[in-house]
Every structure is written in C-alpha cells, then in structure tokens.
Design a protein around this motif. Structure first.
Motif, PDB file in Angstrom:
ATOM      1  N   VAL A  98     -99.023 -48.075  -0.650  1.00  0.00           N
ATOM      2  CA  VAL A  98     -98.075 -47.093  -1.486  1.00  0.00           C
ATOM      3  C   VAL A  98     -98.989 -46.582  -2.572  1.00  0.00           C
ATOM      4  N   PRO A  99     -98.766 -45.292  -2.996  1.00  0.00           N
ATOM      5  CA  PRO A  99     -99.335 -44.687  -4.206  1.00  0.00           C
ATOM      6  C   PRO A  99     -98.747 -45.583  -5.456  1.00  0.00           C
ATOM      7  N   PRO A 100     -99.739 -45.767  -6.265  1.00  0.00           N
ATOM      8  CA  PRO A 100     -99.436 -46.282  -7.670  1.00  0.00           C
ATOM      9  C   PRO A 100     -98.160 -45.771  -8.375  1.00  0.00           C
ATOM     10  N   LEU A 101     -97.131 -46.600  -8.848  1.00  0.00           N
ATOM     11  CA  LEU A 101     -96.028 -46.281  -9.497  1.00  0.00           C
ATOM     12  C   LEU A 101     -96.221 -46.161 -10.783  1.00  0.00           C
ATOM     13  N   SER A 102     -95.691 -44.982 -11.562  1.00  0.00           N
ATOM     14  CA  SER A 102     -95.861 -45.148 -13.033  1.00  0.00           C
ATOM     15  C   SER A 102     -95.065 -46.225 -13.889  1.00  0.00           C
ATOM     16  N   SER A 103     -94.035 -46.866 -13.012  1.00  0.00           N
ATOM     17  CA  SER A 103     -93.209 -47.888 -13.657  1.00  0.00           C
ATOM     18  C   SER A 103     -93.976 -49.275 -13.584  1.00  0.00           C
ATOM     19  N   THR A 104     -95.019 -49.408 -12.723  1.00  0.00           N
ATOM     20  CA  THR A 104     -95.801 -50.544 -12.608  1.00  0.00           C
ATOM     21  C   THR A 104     -96.862 -50.577 -13.833  1.00  0.00           C
ATOM     22  N   ARG A 105     -96.662 -51.482 -14.748  1.00  0.00           N
ATOM     23  CA  ARG A 105     -97.528 -51.476 -15.999  1.00  0.00           C
ATOM     24  C   ARG A 105     -98.812 -52.247 -15.837  1.00  0.00           C
ATOM     25  N   GLN A 106     -99.917 -51.274 -15.953  1.00  0.00           N
ATOM     26  CA  GLN A 106    -101.272 -52.085 -15.996  1.00  0.00           C
ATOM     27  C   GLN A 106    -101.444 -52.792 -17.395  1.00  0.00           C
ATOM     28  N   LYS A 107    -102.200 -53.944 -17.175  1.00  0.00           N
ATOM     29  CA  LYS A 107    -102.365 -54.720 -18.375  1.00  0.00           C
ATOM     30  C   LYS A 107    -103.627 -53.929 -19.043  1.00  0.00           C
ATOM     31  N   PRO A 108    -103.500 -53.521 -20.453  1.00  0.00           N
ATOM     32  CA  PRO A 108    -104.664 -53.359 -20.981  1.00  0.00           C
ATOM     33  C   PRO A 108    -105.891 -54.031 -20.858  1.00  0.00           C
ATOM     34  N   VAL A 109    -106.971 -53.299 -21.018  1.00  0.00           N
ATOM     35  CA  VAL A 109    -108.369 -53.791 -20.758  1.00  0.00           C
ATOM     36  C   VAL A 109    -108.847 -54.053 -22.242  1.00  0.00           C
ATOM     37  N   LEU A 110    -109.346 -55.242 -22.578  1.00  0.00           N
ATOM     38  CA  LEU A 110    -109.913 -55.784 -23.594  1.00  0.00           C
ATOM     39  C   LEU A 110    -111.637 -55.681 -23.642  1.00  0.00           C
ATOM     40  N   VAL A 111    -111.947 -55.117 -24.648  1.00  0.00           N
ATOM     41  CA  VAL A 111    -113.370 -54.991 -24.732  1.00  0.00           C
ATOM     42  C   VAL A 111    -114.109 -55.915 -25.710  1.00  0.00           C
ATOM     43  N   TYR A 112    -114.914 -56.864 -25.376  1.00  0.00           N
ATOM     44  CA  TYR A 112    -115.788 -57.677 -26.065  1.00  0.00           C
ATOM     45  C   TYR A 112    -117.064 -57.099 -26.193  1.00  0.00           C
ATOM     46  N   LYS A 113    -117.662 -57.495 -27.380  1.00  0.00           N
ATOM     47  CA  LYS A 113    -119.177 -56.967 -27.671  1.00  0.00           C
ATOM     48  C   LYS A 113    -119.764 -58.003 -28.347  1.00  0.00           C
ATOM     49  N   CYS A 114    -120.902 -58.188 -27.740  1.00  0.00           N
ATOM     50  CA  CYS A 114    -121.967 -59.301 -28.666  1.00  0.00           C
ATOM     51  C   CYS A 114    -122.476 -58.627 -29.807  1.00  0.00           C
ATOM     52  N   HIS A 115    -122.338 -59.541 -30.795  1.00  0.00           N
ATOM     53  CA  HIS A 115    -122.824 -58.928 -32.218  1.00  0.00           C
ATOM     54  C   HIS A 115    -124.280 -59.084 -32.121  1.00  0.00           C
ATOM     55  N   SER A 116    -125.096 -59.741 -31.398  1.00  0.00           N
ATOM     56  CA  SER A 116    -126.540 -59.722 -31.443  1.00  0.00           C
ATOM     57  C   SER A 116    -127.288 -58.906 -30.397  1.00  0.00           C
ATOM     58  N   CYS A 117    -126.736 -58.818 -29.213  1.00  0.00           N
ATOM     59  CA  CYS A 117    -127.353 -58.005 -28.455  1.00  0.00           C
ATOM     60  C   CYS A 117    -126.777 -56.666 -28.005  1.00  0.00           C
ATOM     61  N   GLY A 118    -125.497 -56.596 -28.208  1.00  0.00           N
ATOM     62  CA  GLY A 118    -124.706 -55.325 -28.024  1.00  0.00           C
ATOM     63  C   GLY A 118    -124.118 -55.408 -26.547  1.00  0.00           C
TER      64      GLY A 118
END
Length: 149
Positions: A98-118
């Motif tokens: 089934v093609p994706p439905l607009s009503s099925t909400r995707q979880k937002p992606v969280l981005v974590y970054k290392c303070h030392s090496c990036g």
C-alpha cells in the motif's frame, strides 16, 4: 453500494470467480490495506486507503486480497512468499504494498551529535545523554534538534 457487493463485482470481473463471503471495513488497520481471514473467509479493508488514495488504488488492494482468497480455496499457495500468489497478483494487476498514507504519522527523527568528534547519530527514540556516550571517542552527546511531537 456496500463493500461486499463491490468485492463480489471485482471478483467476477477480474478473476471470473465468485466471492462467497463477507467484506467489511476495519478502522483499526494502520499499515495495511486489507486482510484475508482463512478461518472464516472474510476480508477486512482499511477505509483510509479508499478515502485518501481513491477507488483505483483501492481496487488494486481488493484484487490483492482476492488473490489470497481464491488461491486459498483452490488449495494453492496463497501466502506472499508463494510463487502462485506472486504470479496471480501480477496477472490481475494487484498492489503488492500500500502506498504510504498521509494519516499515518511518522515519528520525528532525533539527531544527536558528539561534542568532541562531531559524529552524528539519528534515533527514533530519545536516549539518556547522561548515560550514553559517543561510540567513537566516548564524548558527550548533545541533542541537535527539538522535534514537534
């Protein structure tokens, strides 16, 4: 017209075989367009697919479920992995997914970054930055974006 009558018409027109059971809407379906129940032969369909994607896509999903239905009652391989199912699905122009439905909400992606090496890390779930560190240099992780839930 009700759903069972529509499925019966599609079955006769596209398969040349009758559909002898019931078809019903199931509002609890989320990621699937429909389901076939071998135990009693009925079919469930996701009403959101019809509402959001239209009759043409919905008809292809009906064909998909009817492939399961007819192959099961003919005693042939009716599961997704079976060659007979794949061949019949292609023959009647049914949808595999089934093609994706607009009503099925995707979880937002969280981005974590290392303070030392990036080094950046993408996660679907929050992580405890006091407990977890960078996998490369063991530096402190910092949340880069604040998704709106």
């Amino acid at each position: 017209m009700n759903l069972t009558d529509y499925v019966k018409r599609v079955s006769l027109k596209d398969f040349g075989k009758p559909f002898k059971h019931q078809a019903q809407w199931n509002t609890r379906l989320r990621s699937t367009g429909g389901r076939f129940f071998p135990k009693d032969g009925h079919l469930d369909f996701n009403p959101k697919v019809y509402q959001e994607l239209g009759l043409e896509v919905f008809r292809k999903i009906v064909r998909h479920e009817l492939c399961h239905y007819h192959l099961y009652y003919e005693g042939k391989g009716y599961k997704h992995k079976d060659l007979t199912f794949k061949e019949l699905l292609k023959e009647v122009d049914g949808l595999r997914f089934v093609p994706p439905l607009s009503s099925t909400r995707q979880k937002p992606v969280l981005v974590y970054k290392c303070h030392s090496c990036g080094q950046a890390y993408q996660r679907k779930r929050r992580i405890d930055t006091k407990r977890y560190r960078c996998g490369l240099c063991h530096g402190k992780l910092i949340l880069q974006n604040q998704p709106k839930d």
